[in-house]
Design a protein around this motif. Structure first.
Motif, PDB file in Angstrom:
ATOM      1  N   GLU A  29      -0.097  -6.552  -2.317  1.00 56.76           N
ATOM      2  CA  GLU A  29      -0.412  -7.026  -0.980  1.00 56.76           C
ATOM      3  C   GLU A  29      -1.712  -6.403  -0.469  1.00 56.76           C
ATOM      4  O   GLU A  29      -2.386  -6.962   0.399  1.00 56.76           O
ATOM      5  N   HIS A  30      -2.067  -5.254  -1.029  1.00 57.61           N
ATOM      6  CA  HIS A  30      -3.315  -4.605  -0.618  1.00 57.61           C
ATOM      7  C   HIS A  30      -4.521  -5.494  -0.904  1.00 57.61           C
ATOM      8  O   HIS A  30      -5.549  -5.377  -0.248  1.00 57.61           O
ATOM      9  N   GLN A  31      -4.395  -6.367  -1.881  1.00 58.49           N
ATOM     10  CA  GLN A  31      -5.521  -7.230  -2.236  1.00 58.49           C
ATOM     11  C   GLN A  31      -5.814  -8.276  -1.160  1.00 58.49           C
ATOM     12  O   GLN A  31      -6.855  -8.917  -1.196  1.00 58.49           O
ATOM     13  N   ILE A  36      -1.984  -1.459   4.584  1.00 55.39           N
ATOM     14  CA  ILE A  36      -2.459  -0.079   4.448  1.00 55.39           C
ATOM     15  C   ILE A  36      -1.287   0.837   4.113  1.00 55.39           C
ATOM     16  O   ILE A  36      -0.149   0.563   4.486  1.00 55.39           O
ATOM     17  N   ASP A  37      -1.580   1.905   3.394  1.00 54.73           N
ATOM     18  CA  ASP A  37      -0.604   2.949   3.155  1.00 54.73           C
ATOM     19  C   ASP A  37      -0.938   4.115   4.078  1.00 54.73           C
ATOM     20  O   ASP A  37      -2.101   4.500   4.177  1.00 54.73           O
ATOM     21  N   VAL A  38       0.071   4.637   4.753  1.00 49.92           N
ATOM     22  CA  VAL A  38      -0.130   5.692   5.742  1.00 49.92           C
ATOM     23  C   VAL A  38       0.468   6.988   5.208  1.00 49.92           C
ATOM     24  O   VAL A  38       1.512   6.972   4.557  1.00 49.92           O
ATOM     25  N   TYR A  85      12.064   0.589  -1.197  1.00 51.65           N
ATOM     26  CA  TYR A  85      11.763   1.058   0.154  1.00 51.65           C
ATOM     27  C   TYR A  85      10.411   1.768   0.166  1.00 51.65           C
ATOM     28  O   TYR A  85      10.201   2.711  -0.583  1.00 51.65           O
ATOM     29  N   GLU A  86       9.490   1.271   0.989  1.00 58.75           N
ATOM     30  CA  GLU A  86       8.173   1.907   1.101  1.00 58.75           C
ATOM     31  C   GLU A  86       7.858   2.153   2.568  1.00 58.75           C
ATOM     32  O   GLU A  86       7.135   1.366   3.191  1.00 58.75           O
ATOM     33  N   PRO A  87       8.378   3.243   3.130  1.00 61.33           N
ATOM     34  CA  PRO A  87       8.165   3.478   4.572  1.00 61.33           C
ATOM     35  C   PRO A  87       6.718   3.788   4.934  1.00 61.33           C
ATOM     36  O   PRO A  87       6.403   3.933   6.097  1.00 61.33           O
ATOM     37  N   TRP A  88       5.847   3.869   3.930  1.00 60.21           N
ATOM     38  CA  TRP A  88       4.438   4.180   4.179  1.00 60.21           C
ATOM     39  C   TRP A  88       3.554   2.924   4.154  1.00 60.21           C
ATOM     40  O   TRP A  88       2.406   2.957   4.552  1.00 60.21           O
ATOM     41  N   HIS A  89       4.083   1.808   3.701  1.00 60.11           N
ATOM     42  CA  HIS A  89       3.261   0.614   3.474  1.00 60.11           C
ATOM     43  C   HIS A  89       3.383  -0.343   4.669  1.00 60.11           C
ATOM     44  O   HIS A  89       4.469  -0.836   4.965  1.00 60.11           O
ATOM     45  N   PHE A  90       2.254  -0.597   5.326  1.00 60.67           N
ATOM     46  CA  PHE A  90       2.268  -1.434   6.529  1.00 60.67           C
ATOM     47  C   PHE A  90       1.384  -2.651   6.357  1.00 60.67           C
ATOM     48  O   PHE A  90       0.310  -2.584   5.772  1.00 60.67           O
TER      49      PHE A  90
HETATM   50 ZN   LIG Z   1       0.975   0.077  -0.195  1.00 61.73          ZN
END
Ligand SMILES: [Zn+2]
Length: 348
Positions: A29-31, A36-38, A85-90
């Motif tokens: 999805e970053h592409q 963003i990853d926080v 689960y990726e609580p850092w990926h927005f």
């Molecule tokens: Zn990410």
């Protein structure tokens, strides 16, 4: 860069696990430029599930929607989103859509739009069945019009089939809810293949003091000593078995994994088991505490498992009383005069 990352994870963990924690090159999805990853400035719990419990993780989880971002890969949504689960990926949606999403209570963007998640990573063996509604269709608590209506699914929406069918009614998931709908108003029904029954191993009572092994409940840093100030030796993937080498020290365990020795926080260890299991001793934390606190808004269900009906949602920070023994990680609890089951993951 994504190819480099993915190949790196594949070398360490194998392809199947790598594709759960890292996108296949070309599909991140970053592409899109919209994700963003926080992280914390000090790197604490970077790109790990425990990020959710750090100050930054808590803040961003609560406030991101005000700035147009949503947590894209929520807890327990892997079968829908295709990601752990990726609580850092927005993901950026813009403020009005993000606020709308948040207030809808949807647990994934897929559920919000009523589309079934179709990830290239989903193993076809576990492929979810789907169907389409041919009318505005009531989802009910059971198979039959005598049951309570949970919500009305608009015509033309795609619903996920759980595989349960009863006298012409189908159990479906839609907008994060599970319920029953009449098959008369479904088209393009493709039933899911039967999931493999997990062999129900009778797990011995937790006995952490004599435990010889345990399982990681998150990607877990193994460190050179007790405490997060020690150097990270390696990161143990979620769900791996580690050998416990000795006695617990301030909540940390000395473990061995992949031929390396180090220390890990006991917070992320589960399923302690021991070859010297004695039925008389049991972990007081898991058997005798009469009450626990919820660490998240927590659904109380009619049984142990997310497929069971939601009775009510217990707000975060509430005390619940434990009514009996844990079952596959779920506790029988009482709250607000109601009895039901909640996942132990969100109790402290
Ligand atoms: Zn990410």
């Amino acid at each position: 860069r994504q190819a480099e990352l993915f190949n790196y994870y594949t070398r360490i963990y194998g392809k199947s696990y790598a594709s759960r924690i890292s996108a296949v090159p070309g599909t991140s999805e970053h592409q899109t430029g919209l994700a963003i990853d926080v992280g914390n400035a000090n790197g604490a719990c970077g790109l790990q599930a425990c990020f959710a419990n750090t100050p930054v993780g808590k803040w961003v989880g609560k406030n991101s929607h005000k700035y147009g971002f949503i947590m894209r890969y929520g807890k327990g949504q892997e079968s829908v989103t295709g990601y752990s689960y990726e609580p850092w990926h927005f993901r950026y949606l813009g403020t009005s859509l993000a606020k709308n999403y948040k207030s809808s209570g949807a647990k994934s963007l897929e559920a919000y739009y009523g589309v079934s998640g179709s990830s290239p990573k989903n193993n076809t063996k576990n492929a979810k069945g789907t169907a389409r509604t041919t009318a505005n269709l009531n989802m009910r608590t059971g198979a039959g019009t005598g049951n309570r209506v949970l919500l009305t699914i608009p015509r033309g929406k795609s619903v996920q089939l759980t595989g349960s069918k009863k006298s012409g009614w189908y159990q479906v998931r839609y907008s994060s809810r599970t319920g029953w709908v009449s098959g008369k108003y479904l088209s393009s029904i493709s039933m899911p293949s039967k999931p493999k029954k997990e062999s129900k191993k009778s797990t011995p009572k937790q006995n952490t003091s004599n435990a010889k092994s345990a399982k990681t409940s998150a990607n877990l840093n193994m460190r050179t000593g007790v405490g997060t100030s020690h150097r990270v030796v390696l990161t143990i993937p979620q769900g791996k078995k580690v050998a416990i080498r000795g006695a617990k020290k301030s909540g940390w365990y000395p473990v061995k994994y992949a031929g390396k020795n180090g220390w890990v926080s006991g917070t992320y260890l589960r399923s302690f088991s021991s070859s010297t299991y004695s039925p008389k001793s049991s972990d007081p934390k898991s058997s005798s505490s009469a009450s626990k606190k919820t660490i998240a808004n927590l659904n109380m269900r009619s049984g142990a498992g997310t497929s069971k009906r939601v009775i009510l949602t217990i707000p975060k920070g509430k005390k619940v009383s434990i009514r009996g023994a844990k079952k596959s990680g779920w506790y029988p609890v009482k709250y607000a005069g109601k009895n039901g089951w909640v996942s132990g993951k969100y109790l402290r």
